[in-house]
Write an enzyme that holds these catalytic residues in place. Structure first.
Site, PDB file in Angstrom:
ATOM      1  N   GLY A  12     -18.902 -20.075  42.291  1.00  0.00           N
ATOM      2  CA  GLY A  12     -17.904 -19.758  41.729  1.00  0.00           C
ATOM      3  C   GLY A  12     -16.727 -20.891  41.544  1.00  0.00           C
ATOM      4  O   GLY A  12     -16.099 -21.066  42.522  1.00  0.00           O
ATOM      5  N   GLY A  14     -13.938 -20.362  39.845  1.00  0.00           N
ATOM      6  CA  GLY A  14     -12.533 -19.695  39.556  1.00  0.00           C
ATOM      7  C   GLY A  14     -11.347 -20.105  40.238  1.00  0.00           C
ATOM      8  O   GLY A  14     -11.743 -21.214  41.030  1.00  0.00           O
ATOM      9  N   PHE A  15     -10.472 -19.558  40.481  1.00  0.00           N
ATOM     10  CA  PHE A  15      -9.343 -19.912  41.356  1.00  0.00           C
ATOM     11  C   PHE A  15      -9.723 -19.875  42.741  1.00  0.00           C
ATOM     12  O   PHE A  15      -9.480 -21.003  43.410  1.00  0.00           O
ATOM     13  CB  PHE A  15      -8.098 -18.895  41.297  1.00  0.00           C
ATOM     14  CG  PHE A  15      -7.566 -18.831  39.798  1.00  0.00           C
ATOM     15  CD1 PHE A  15      -6.520 -20.014  39.452  1.00  0.00           C
ATOM     16  CD2 PHE A  15      -7.315 -17.918  38.936  1.00  0.00           C
ATOM     17  CE1 PHE A  15      -5.770 -20.016  38.531  1.00  0.00           C
ATOM     18  CE2 PHE A  15      -6.724 -18.034  37.664  1.00  0.00           C
ATOM     19  CZ  PHE A  15      -5.944 -19.120  37.557  1.00  0.00           C
ATOM     20  N   VAL A  81     -26.376 -17.690  39.674  1.00  0.00           N
ATOM     21  CA  VAL A  81     -26.943 -17.357  41.116  1.00  0.00           C
ATOM     22  C   VAL A  81     -27.418 -15.747  40.960  1.00  0.00           C
ATOM     23  O   VAL A  81     -26.616 -15.123  40.521  1.00  0.00           O
ATOM     24  CB  VAL A  81     -25.837 -17.411  42.183  1.00  0.00           C
ATOM     25  CG1 VAL A  81     -26.242 -16.893  43.327  1.00  0.00           C
ATOM     26  CG2 VAL A  81     -25.686 -18.939  42.370  1.00  0.00           C
ATOM     27  N   GLU A 172       0.221  -7.079  28.105  1.00  0.00           N
ATOM     28  CA  GLU A 172       0.457  -8.633  27.396  1.00  0.00           C
ATOM     29  C   GLU A 172      -0.479  -8.706  25.943  1.00  0.00           C
ATOM     30  O   GLU A 172       0.090  -9.422  25.277  1.00  0.00           O
ATOM     31  CB  GLU A 172      -0.203  -9.663  28.481  1.00  0.00           C
ATOM     32  CG  GLU A 172       0.620  -9.536  29.682  1.00  0.00           C
ATOM     33  CD  GLU A 172       0.501 -10.971  30.679  1.00  0.00           C
ATOM     34  OE1 GLU A 172       1.373 -11.539  31.023  1.00  0.00           O
ATOM     35  OE2 GLU A 172      -0.766 -11.234  30.966  1.00  0.00           O
ATOM     36  N   ASP A 302     -11.330 -12.713  44.065  1.00  0.00           N
ATOM     37  CA  ASP A 302     -11.367 -11.046  43.323  1.00  0.00           C
ATOM     38  C   ASP A 302     -12.668 -10.467  43.954  1.00  0.00           C
ATOM     39  O   ASP A 302     -12.574  -8.908  44.116  1.00  0.00           O
ATOM     40  CB  ASP A 302     -11.649 -11.228  41.867  1.00  0.00           C
ATOM     41  CG  ASP A 302     -10.448 -11.432  41.185  1.00  0.00           C
ATOM     42  OD1 ASP A 302      -9.351 -11.306  41.650  1.00  0.00           O
ATOM     43  OD2 ASP A 302     -10.623 -10.842  39.959  1.00  0.00           O
ATOM     44  N   GLN A 314      -5.579  -6.732  49.595  1.00  0.00           N
ATOM     45  CA  GLN A 314      -5.118  -7.785  48.752  1.00  0.00           C
ATOM     46  C   GLN A 314      -5.336  -7.388  47.455  1.00  0.00           C
ATOM     47  O   GLN A 314      -6.382  -7.000  47.041  1.00  0.00           O
ATOM     48  CB  GLN A 314      -5.705  -9.275  48.862  1.00  0.00           C
ATOM     49  CG  GLN A 314      -5.088  -9.592  50.535  1.00  0.00           C
ATOM     50  CD  GLN A 314      -3.434  -9.796  50.772  1.00  0.00           C
ATOM     51  OE1 GLN A 314      -2.887  -9.784  49.805  1.00  0.00           O
ATOM     52  NE2 GLN A 314      -2.998 -10.324  51.924  1.00  0.00           N
TER      53      GLN A 314
HETATM   54  C1  LIG Z   1      -7.040 -10.810  31.445  1.00  0.00           C
HETATM   55  C2  LIG Z   1      -6.685 -11.259  32.756  1.00  0.00           C
HETATM   56  C3  LIG Z   1      -5.245 -11.740  32.819  1.00  0.00           C
HETATM   57  C4  LIG Z   1      -4.896 -11.952  34.395  1.00  0.00           C
HETATM   58  N1  LIG Z   1      -3.546 -12.510  34.285  1.00  0.00           N
HETATM   59  C5  LIG Z   1      -3.233 -12.722  35.690  1.00  0.00           C
HETATM   60  C6  LIG Z   1      -1.736 -13.084  35.797  1.00  0.00           C
HETATM   61  O1  LIG Z   1      -1.125 -13.127  34.992  1.00  0.00           O
HETATM   62  N2  LIG Z   1      -1.348 -13.527  37.177  1.00  0.00           N
HETATM   63  C7  LIG Z   1      -2.151 -13.505  38.258  1.00  0.00           C
HETATM   64  O2  LIG Z   1      -2.014 -13.909  39.293  1.00  0.00           O
HETATM   65  N3  LIG Z   1      -3.647 -13.070  38.006  1.00  0.00           N
HETATM   66  C8  LIG Z   1      -4.077 -12.506  36.826  1.00  0.00           C
HETATM   67  N4  LIG Z   1      -5.368 -12.132  36.462  1.00  0.00           N
HETATM   68  C9  LIG Z   1      -6.170 -12.011  37.639  1.00  0.00           C
HETATM   69  C10 LIG Z   1      -6.758 -13.730  38.135  1.00  0.00           C
HETATM   70  O3  LIG Z   1      -7.050 -14.111  36.954  1.00  0.00           O
HETATM   71  C11 LIG Z   1      -8.049 -13.232  38.852  1.00  0.00           C
HETATM   72  O4  LIG Z   1      -7.430 -12.812  40.280  1.00  0.00           O
HETATM   73  C12 LIG Z   1      -8.626 -14.418  39.497  1.00  0.00           C
HETATM   74  O5  LIG Z   1      -9.103 -15.164  38.244  1.00  0.00           O
HETATM   75  C13 LIG Z   1      -9.650 -14.398  40.277  1.00  0.00           C
HETATM   76  O6  LIG Z   1     -10.068 -15.462  40.766  1.00  0.00           O
HETATM   77  P1  LIG Z   1     -11.720 -15.748  41.354  1.00  0.00           P
HETATM   78  O7  LIG Z   1     -12.004 -17.135  41.831  1.00  0.00           O
HETATM   79  O8  LIG Z   1     -11.851 -14.791  42.599  1.00  0.00           O
HETATM   80  O9  LIG Z   1     -12.792 -15.303  40.300  1.00  0.00           O
HETATM   81  P2  LIG Z   1     -13.088 -15.763  38.774  1.00  0.00           P
HETATM   82  O10 LIG Z   1     -11.843 -16.607  38.085  1.00  0.00           O
HETATM   83  O11 LIG Z   1     -13.462 -14.684  37.845  1.00  0.00           O
HETATM   84  O12 LIG Z   1     -13.974 -16.870  39.099  1.00  0.00           O
HETATM   85  C14 LIG Z   1     -15.290 -16.548  39.368  1.00  0.00           C
HETATM   86  C15 LIG Z   1     -16.396 -17.687  38.947  1.00  0.00           C
HETATM   87  O13 LIG Z   1     -17.457 -17.425  39.496  1.00  0.00           O
HETATM   88  C16 LIG Z   1     -18.497 -17.837  38.352  1.00  0.00           C
HETATM   89  N5  LIG Z   1     -19.714 -16.773  38.520  1.00  0.00           N
HETATM   90  C17 LIG Z   1     -19.771 -15.418  38.641  1.00  0.00           C
HETATM   91  N6  LIG Z   1     -20.876 -14.862  38.819  1.00  0.00           N
HETATM   92  C18 LIG Z   1     -21.740 -15.891  39.095  1.00  0.00           C
HETATM   93  C19 LIG Z   1     -22.881 -16.283  39.169  1.00  0.00           C
HETATM   94  N7  LIG Z   1     -23.771 -15.139  39.437  1.00  0.00           N
HETATM   95  N8  LIG Z   1     -23.540 -17.557  39.326  1.00  0.00           N
HETATM   96  C20 LIG Z   1     -22.811 -18.469  39.116  1.00  0.00           C
HETATM   97  N9  LIG Z   1     -21.378 -18.550  39.070  1.00  0.00           N
HETATM   98  C21 LIG Z   1     -20.936 -17.031  38.901  1.00  0.00           C
HETATM   99  C22 LIG Z   1     -17.776 -17.398  37.234  1.00  0.00           C
HETATM  100  O14 LIG Z   1     -18.208 -18.240  36.038  1.00  0.00           O
HETATM  101  C23 LIG Z   1     -16.492 -17.875  37.607  1.00  0.00           C
HETATM  102  O15 LIG Z   1     -16.327 -19.019  37.018  1.00  0.00           O
HETATM  103  C24 LIG Z   1      -5.687 -11.969  35.421  1.00  0.00           C
HETATM  104  C25 LIG Z   1      -6.930 -11.530  34.959  1.00  0.00           C
HETATM  105  C26 LIG Z   1      -7.640 -11.133  33.951  1.00  0.00           C
HETATM  106  C27 LIG Z   1      -8.790 -10.942  33.782  1.00  0.00           C
END
Ligand SMILES: Cc1cc2nc3c(=O)[nH]c(=O)nc-3n(C[C@H](O)[C@H](O)[C@H](O)COP(=O)(O)OP(=O)(O)OC[C@H]3O[C@@H](n4cnc5c(N)ncnc54)[C@H](O)[C@@H]3O)c2cc1C
Length: 439
Positions: A12, A14-15, A81, A172, A302, A314
């Site tokens: 992943g 993401g953040f 994955v 938003e 997340d 959290q």
């Molecule tokens: C529309 C929206 C608005 C938001 N606004 C805010 C805000 O204003 N402020 C704030 O603090 N938070 C906000 N959030 C929440 C924030 O974006 C999430 O908490 C954060 O992105 C979570 O990060 P993460 O790395 O856990 O997951 P993600 O950012 O979802 O990253 C997960 C990564 O894993 C990858 N992945 C998933 N499954 C697989 C797999 N099977 N194989 C390979 N790769 C995979 C995905 O491609 C992705 O790149 C918002 C969320 C959304 C949806």
């Protein structure tokens, strides 16, 4: 001879994944394999701006390979994955490839939760990923184009938008959509009765922006009301069809665009991880983010149910994800050094939401010092520009925001998914109205 490097597999980008990999990349003697199904990191907080043509998709997507091009110890692998073996710190991709490490960090995020609402998965537009945002943008533009050619379609809901969920995503999006319609569409569609457009925001709760203070709830309702958004609070969406949405109070709204901001659950692969799942299918972790019974496996962001010291979990926020990813990296390094892993401590800098042009709410710091209006709007701009990855993306976003602010016109109004979002205007399975009872 130097010892073998510590090899960490991170799933992943993401953040949470970025927080983790960036921390590991600072250490000598560490090799990281970062696996993501996309070749980019997406900035979810600004998805609604892509959907409403404020930003281009390239403004909020950053190439993972480019992000780590100067880090020789970080390999980026593109792949989905599909299976996880926590006992061997291994993951398997859809094409059968496997990656195994000395440690495994899962940071796979969430997916929309439709809560079994009939028709939602088939007909609503979620807003979770970049792909969702460009699809929604095309649908918004397509209904305007269709109504422009045939105004009778307005009666079939061409210009009626239903937003499900009164959390930050729904609020938003509704605010930005209202601005797009009021400021841009009215100017650009000369022959169309744009004033017939309606935005309905539906939430089964009684307040907008749950998680914010009471005055923030009221402020959001006031701003949206001023922008003409109709609020249906305390009502659920019970069913969605190709041409309508049905609400719990019996209202049937003809619409060709239902946006789903109704909730999230763990990404599908979480179920394949073989570790206990809690609320929303999220993976239960210990306070140090490790998984009980599987040493060397950490979960961040997340997809993790991260316990707080007061017995809650959290929230799913970008800042929690970023910090937990980095904390998981610290604990992986601690394990390798034979030191004890430590419990995650979240440094809460506050929460904010933007409700269209110039109107925002910020609750700053753990004590939630509250800001509204222009000051909050400025804070929002600063925070988001700082959080965005890549100087070029920040500059592009600032140019787009400035352009939008001063000219009230949108840059990337691109209908590029017409095939996928094409509408069958005859397809409307709205439930027949109940026949009136005979007296
Ligand atoms: C529309 C929206 C608005 C938001 N606004 C805010 C805000 O204003 N402020 C704030 O603090 N938070 C906000 N959030 C929440 C924030 O974006 C999430 O908490 C954060 O992105 C979570 O990060 P993460 O790395 O856990 O997951 P993600 O950012 O979802 O990253 C997960 C990564 O894993 C990858 N992945 C998933 N499954 C697989 C797999 N099977 N194989 C390979 N790769 C995979 C995905 O491609 C992705 O790149 C918002 C969320 C959304 C949806």
């Amino acid at each position: 001879m130097s010892p073998d490097p510590l090899h960490v597999v991170v799933v992943g980008g993401g953040f949470a994944g970025l927080g983790c990999v960036k921390r590991l990349a600072r250490e000598d003697g560490v090799r990281v394999t970062l696996v993501d199904r996309h070749n980019y990191h997406q900035f979810q907080p600004l998805l609604y701006q892509v959907a409403t043509s404020q930003l281009a998709s390239t403004d909020i997507a950053f190439s993972l390979r480019k992000l780590f091009r100067d880090e020789a110890g970080v390999e980026v692998k593109l792949g989905e994955v599909t299976a996880v073996d926590p006992a061997t710190h291994s993951v398997e991709l859809a094409d059968g490839d496997r990656f195994s490490g000395d440690a495994l960090v899962l940071a796979v995020g969430s997916q929309p939760n439709f809560f079994h609402t009939p028709g939602a998965e088939e007909h609503a537009f979620p807003l979770y990923a970049l792909d969702d945002a460009t699809r929604l943008r095309s649908r918004v533009l397509e209904v305007f184009e269709a109504a422009d050619r045939d105004p009778s379609l307005i009666g079939k809901g061409a210009l009626t938008f239903v937003v499900v969920g009164g959390g930050p995503t729904g609020v938003e999006l509704a605010g930005a959509l209202a601005d797009l319609i009021a400021e841009t569409m009215t100017v650009e569609y000369h022959d169309l009765a744009v004033s017939a457009a309606q935005i309905h925001l539906v939430d089964h709760g009684h307040a907008l922006l749950g998680g914010f203070s009471d005055s923030a709830h009221d402020y959001a309702a006031k701003v949206l009301g001023r922008k003409g958004v109709r609020l249906h609070m305390g009502v659920a969406v019970t069913e969605i069809g190709p041409g309508h949405a049905t609400l719990g109070d019996g209202t049937v709204l003809p619409t060709r665009c239902v946006v789903w901001g109704g909730g999230l659950k763990a990404a599908p692969v979480a179920a394949a991880a073989g570790v206990p799942q809690g609320r929303g299918g999220r993976l239960d972790v210990q306070p140090d983010l490790s998984v009980a019974g599987f040493p060397g496996v950490y979960v961040a962001g997340d997809v993790a149910n991260i316990p707080t010291p007061d017995g809650h979990v959290q929230p799913q926020l970008g800042s929690v994800a970023l910090q937990s990813g980095s904390w998981a990296a610290e604990n992986v390094l601690a394990d390798a050094a034979g030191k004890p892993a430590t419990a995650f401590h979240y440094h809460d800098k506050g929460i904010m939401a933007m409700i269209g042009r110039g109107a925002a709410i910020a609750e700053v710091g753990a004590h939630r010092h509250e800001l509204h209006g222009a000051i909050a709007f400025s804070a929002w701009l600063g925070v988001h520009a700082t959080l965005m990855t890549g100087v070029r993306n920040r500059i592009d976003a600032f140019i787009a925001w400035g352009w939008d602010y001063f000219t009230k016109s949108r840059g990337p109004q691109v209908l590029d998914r017409a095939e996928e979002t094409r509408i069958d205007w005859e397809d409307d399975t709205a439930p027949e109205a109940e026949p009136a009872a005979r007296s």
